[in-house]
Design an enzyme around this catalytic site. Structure first.
Site, PDB file in Angstrom:
ATOM      1  N   THR A 160      -4.307  -4.536  -5.791  1.00 39.23           N
ATOM      2  CA  THR A 160      -3.946  -5.275  -7.208  1.00 39.23           C
ATOM      3  C   THR A 160      -4.950  -6.483  -7.210  1.00 39.23           C
ATOM      4  O   THR A 160      -5.536  -6.843  -8.040  1.00 39.23           O
ATOM      5  CB  THR A 160      -2.462  -5.995  -7.079  1.00 39.23           C
ATOM      6  N   GLU A 167       2.660  -5.389  -0.316  1.00 35.34           N
ATOM      7  CA  GLU A 167       2.438  -3.916   0.072  1.00 35.34           C
ATOM      8  C   GLU A 167       1.885  -3.860   1.402  1.00 35.34           C
ATOM      9  O   GLU A 167       0.837  -4.510   1.429  1.00 35.34           O
ATOM     10  CB  GLU A 167       1.371  -3.458  -1.111  1.00 35.34           C
ATOM     11  N   LYS A 172     -17.834   5.537  -8.118  1.00 36.58           N
ATOM     12  CA  LYS A 172     -17.796   5.120  -6.654  1.00 36.58           C
ATOM     13  C   LYS A 172     -16.851   5.159  -5.841  1.00 36.58           C
ATOM     14  O   LYS A 172     -15.891   4.755  -6.059  1.00 36.58           O
ATOM     15  CB  LYS A 172     -18.268   3.537  -6.639  1.00 36.58           C
ATOM     16  N   CYS A 227      -0.050   4.374  -2.980  1.00 36.89           N
ATOM     17  CA  CYS A 227       0.281   3.300  -3.697  1.00 36.89           C
ATOM     18  C   CYS A 227       1.887   3.635  -4.190  1.00 36.89           C
ATOM     19  O   CYS A 227       2.533   2.449  -4.393  1.00 36.89           O
ATOM     20  CB  CYS A 227      -0.580   2.925  -4.807  1.00 36.89           C
ATOM     21  N   GLU A 284      -4.704   1.387 -11.942  1.00 34.03           N
ATOM     22  CA  GLU A 284      -3.637   1.927 -11.040  1.00 34.03           C
ATOM     23  C   GLU A 284      -3.738   1.118  -9.849  1.00 34.03           C
ATOM     24  O   GLU A 284      -4.693   1.490  -8.786  1.00 34.03           O
ATOM     25  CB  GLU A 284      -4.022   3.418 -10.689  1.00 34.03           C
TER      26      GLU A 284
END
Lengths: 330, 485
Positions: free
Chosen positions: B238, B389, B184, B292, B258
């Site tokens: 996350t 982040e 996906k 990332c 990841e």
């Protein structure tokens, strides 16, 4: 359009020159060594990567036309052969003044570059134009002669009317770590140039072997009073590369930031195509900045580059490629 | 005037890519409509132009795709490795042949500069397929036992920051090891995955081995939860990663995640300054910082802080922001309006918390989603911009005095994906790298990728490795000591 009109002099750039802030550096052999070895290191992979990535800039249409004329105006049209004759030098001078006889809008080159004994001839050939005469003095290209001989060489060239002196440094002394000797020689040659000639200091980067050495040599040259720092003689295997030129551009940028004194850069040898020349101009624009984008501060030491620039210029004007018979042989 | 050396626009032609007005789901080798007929639009972030209408997968479609993958699994996994390698090599070569087209497509759909899709993304995509094609017939030598077997059906969910590259990271090792996949792509960047579906057909890949389901988070959740999926691979935030971990907990599914990162880029006082500046720029402004493993926290030794920041600011002033299809563009568009507002709100928080914000003078296009390269100084570990982040072109600058302090600050984050070290001293590189808790530590460089090198994180940056020999492990069940399974 680029012209040969001198840009601001060193004194007017960045306020009062404060090289004196760095005079202590050359107080002794050890202070000089400490300073040069205290310069930030150069990571070869990163430097070459940056030079390659700037080489992917796409320069076309108006930017390309501008860059070609700028590059032509920056060429030091050079003949440095044992077989040079007055006739050859006169032909070169004529070409420097009017690079493309079919199109008088073509800018003149920055200078013609000859051996000292040809300076007078070259001066005559470019008389009345903006073209300067540069001369490779100081026992070019090896530089292996006594200082007195080198200085005599320089005085000869200056007396004959040279506007610019291209000196080679003593690579042997530099590689032996004898920085003070190299420094003193440059200072002496600069003195011999008096006020009448600008001094270009040639490092022969191909023989200095590491990028760290090239950065040290750049600072050494500037500290000693070079008006220009120049990569190479064109007489060894590795001459100007995008990476070593980028490194020298960083050095002149940092030197001006620290002292207010602007120093020119001249890559020499091996730059043959318009495409390559434009890549160097991109390096100048994006590293040292727009202040260096004129022939008072940046030069190409080249002999065959000019014809390619002229052919590309004709192509832009006519939409068609001409060929080597549509530009002059030197 | 010297300033007349302005680069003329150098746009890459769009003519090379032919985007259809609509696309279906790719199930069992065919493009089909969604079971409930739903569609969504995908837009170009740099212009807000609608590029195409794409079928939106739902639960029923996930089921169809997993069934197709299950059906294909038997034959595909039974093929000799050398046969599977042929398909992968063929796919790799087609990607190379069509790389210009795919680069333009990716730039249109994602907003990143053509310079990056052309020079970074696409060469790496092809390299990943070539690399794993090479492994397909050598699996018994990979170190996971002489008789390691594929897991079955892999359900893979990928993000929008490197749409085609993340697809390659997921699909290449899965196929090399004999698994079949249902993938996906992200809802903002489905197009390159659909073009990849076409490449699978061009390569004659057996039906059902690769299935592509454009859709939203619900489709991803259904895929992860599907009882007949043996392996889940996810790259993304996350928060979603945690949800996935909860979903698969207690099942027999293998999973790799990841997730986010807040990479520290540590510059010591003996660093090669000019190259460090390039590395910092590449670390945080590559792909508009939507990476990332971005080096979003700059840790600079106090003694060179001023010098480095001056150099950095001067360098940022030369970055060119604008049309991503222009070959001279360094900074493209932010991927979506939603992402832009997230970046904006975090940056506002940074200002409110007292950090000093700086951006170079740069013109922002009037349409599309844009954010100027931004630098925050006076940042401390206590600031939110040093912890969260941001996933945008925003760099937080912190300082340190000693190597120990640098290591302590670098590790003081819930994440652990990447880090960078800049110093001319080789022994310091080794000493510091050994203490950093990050999956990748770059020394005197940043954001360099290679298919042979494993990639993955510590802590909230996820677990499992992609790339390299290690990347095979996630798709293999090791043979038992008795050789049976």
């Amino acid at each position: 359009m680029p012209t040969n009109a001198p840009s601001p002099t060193a004194e007017s750039v960045g306020g009062t020159p404060s090289a004196h802030a760095l005079t202590d550096v050359a107080a002794s052999d050890s202070t000089l060594r400490r300073f040069l070895h205290g310069l930030p290191g150069v990571d070869a992979v990163g430097l070459e990567g940056r030079a390659a990535s700037l080489g992917t800039r796409s320069i076309k249409t108006t930017a390309k036309a501008y860059a070609i004329d700028l590059a032509i105006s920056m060429v030091d049209l050079t003949t440095l052969e044992g077989a040079d004759t007055p006739g050859k030098v006169r032909a070169l001078g004529a070409k420097a003044v009017h690079p493309d006889p079919t199109d008088r809008t073509t800018p003149a080159t920055a200078a013609v570059c000859v051996y000292p004994d040809m300076v007078a001839t070259a001066k005559e050939a470019v008389a009345g134009s903006t073209v300067k005469v540069a001369s490779v003095a100081t026992a070019f290209p090896a530089g292996r002669a006594a200082l007195a001989v080198k200085l005599a060489d320089v005085r000869d060239a200056v007396a004959a009317g040279a506007d610019e002196i291209d000196m080679v440094i003593d690579r042997g002394a530099f590689l032996a770590g004898n920085y003070m000797k190299v420094y003193d020689e440059i200072v002496a040659v600069k003195e011999a140039c008096a006020a009448s000639a600008r001094l270009k200091v040639i490092f022969e980067t191909g023989e200095l072997s590491t990028y760290d050495n090239i950065r040290r040599a750049s600072w050494l040259g500037m500290l000693a009073g070079a008006d220009f720092i120049k990569t190479s003689t064109g007489k060894v295997a590795v001459n100007a590369t995008p990476a070593n030129t980028l490194l020298m551009l960083e050095a002149v940028r940092d030197f001006r930031a620290q002292t207010g004194i602007q120093v020119g850069v001249k890559p020499a040898g091996g730059i043959r195509t318009t495409k390559d020349a434009i890549k160097f101009l991109v390096l100048v624009k994006e590293t040292a900045g727009e202040d260096w984008l004129g022939n008072h501060w940046f030069r190409f030491g080249a002999s065959s580059l000019l014809n390619d620039l002229l052919m590309q210029r004709q192509k832009l004007a006519t939409g068609r490629y001409s060929g080597p018979d549509y530009v002059t042989v030197d | 005037m010297a300033s007349a050396f302005e680069y003329a626009p150098a746009p890459e032609s769009r003519g090379i890519v032919d985007i259809a007005p609509s696309y279906g789901l790719f199930i069992d080798g065919e493009f089909v409509e969604a079971a409930d007929g739903k569609v969504f639009k995908t837009v170009s972030p740099s212009t807000e132009e609608v590029l195409s209408e794409v079928a939106q997968a739902g639960e029923a479609d996930v089921d169809r795709a997993v069934k197709a993958a299950r059906k294909a699994f038997g034959k595909w996994s039974a093929l000799p490795g050398s046969e599977r390698a042929k398909y992968l090599f063929r796919i790799a070569r087609i990607i190379q042949e069509r790389s210009r087209e795919l680069a333009v497509l990716e730039t249109l759909d994602n907003g990143k500069p053509i310079k990056e899709t052309r020079d970074a993304d696409l060469p790496l995509v092809a390299a990943h397929f070539f690399y794993y094609a090479g492994w397909a017939d050598k699996l018994e030598h990979a170190g996971f036992g002489p008789n390691a077997k594929p897991l079955g059906v892999a359900g893979q969910v990928i993000p929008w920051n490197f749409p085609l590259l993340m697809l390659a990271w997921k699909i290449a090792p899965a196929l090399a090891t004999g698994n079949t996949v249902v993938l996906k792509p992200a809802e903002t960047t489905p197009l390159s995955a659909l073009f990849f579906a076409d490449i699978c057909r061009q390569a004659g890949l057996p039906k059902g081995v690769v299935n592509i389901l454009p859709g939203y988070g619900d489709a991803g959740a259904a895929l992860v939860a599907h009882p007949d999926v043996n392996k889940v691979a996810f790259t993304g935030s996350t928060a979603v990663g945690k949800e996935i971990a909860r979903t698969v907990a207690g099942t027999h599914k293998k999973v790799t995640l990841e997730l986010g990162g807040k990479g520290a880029n540590i510059v010591f006082d003996d660093a090669p300054i000019d190259q460090a500046v390039e590395g910092i720029v590449n670390g945080i402004f590559f792909n508009q910082g939507q990476v990332c493993c971005a080096g979003s926290r700059l840790l600079v030794q106090e003694s060179i802080q001023d010098e480095l920041l001056d150099s950095l600011k001067r360098r940022l002033s030369t970055l060119r922001l604008g049309d991503p299809l222009d070959k001279n563009t360094d900074i493209g568009a932010i991927n979506s309006e939603e992402q832009l507002s997230r970046i904006t709100s975090l940056v506002e928080q940074g200002e409110a918390e007292g950090a000093e914000r700086w951006s170079p003078a740069c013109e922002i296009p009037t349409s599309g989603y844009w954010f100027a390269p931004t630098l925050f100084t006076n940042v401390t570990q206590a600031h939110r911009i040093a912890r969260d982040e941001i996933f945008g072109p925003v760099l937080s600058v912190l300082t340190f005095r000693t190597p120990d302090e640098a290591v302590a600050k670098a590790n003081n984050t819930p994440y652990g994906l990447s880090a960078g070290i800049w110093t001319e001293k080789g022994s310091r590189i080794l000493a510091v790298a050994g203490k950093l808790r990050a999956g990748v530590v770059w020394s005197n460089t940043f954001n360099k990728f290679d298919p042979t090198s494993p990639f993955g994180g510590y802590k909230e940056s996820g677990f499992g490795r992609e790339g390299g020999r290690h990347g095979l492990e996630a798709y293999l069940a090791p043979s038992s000591p008795e050789g049976e399974r």
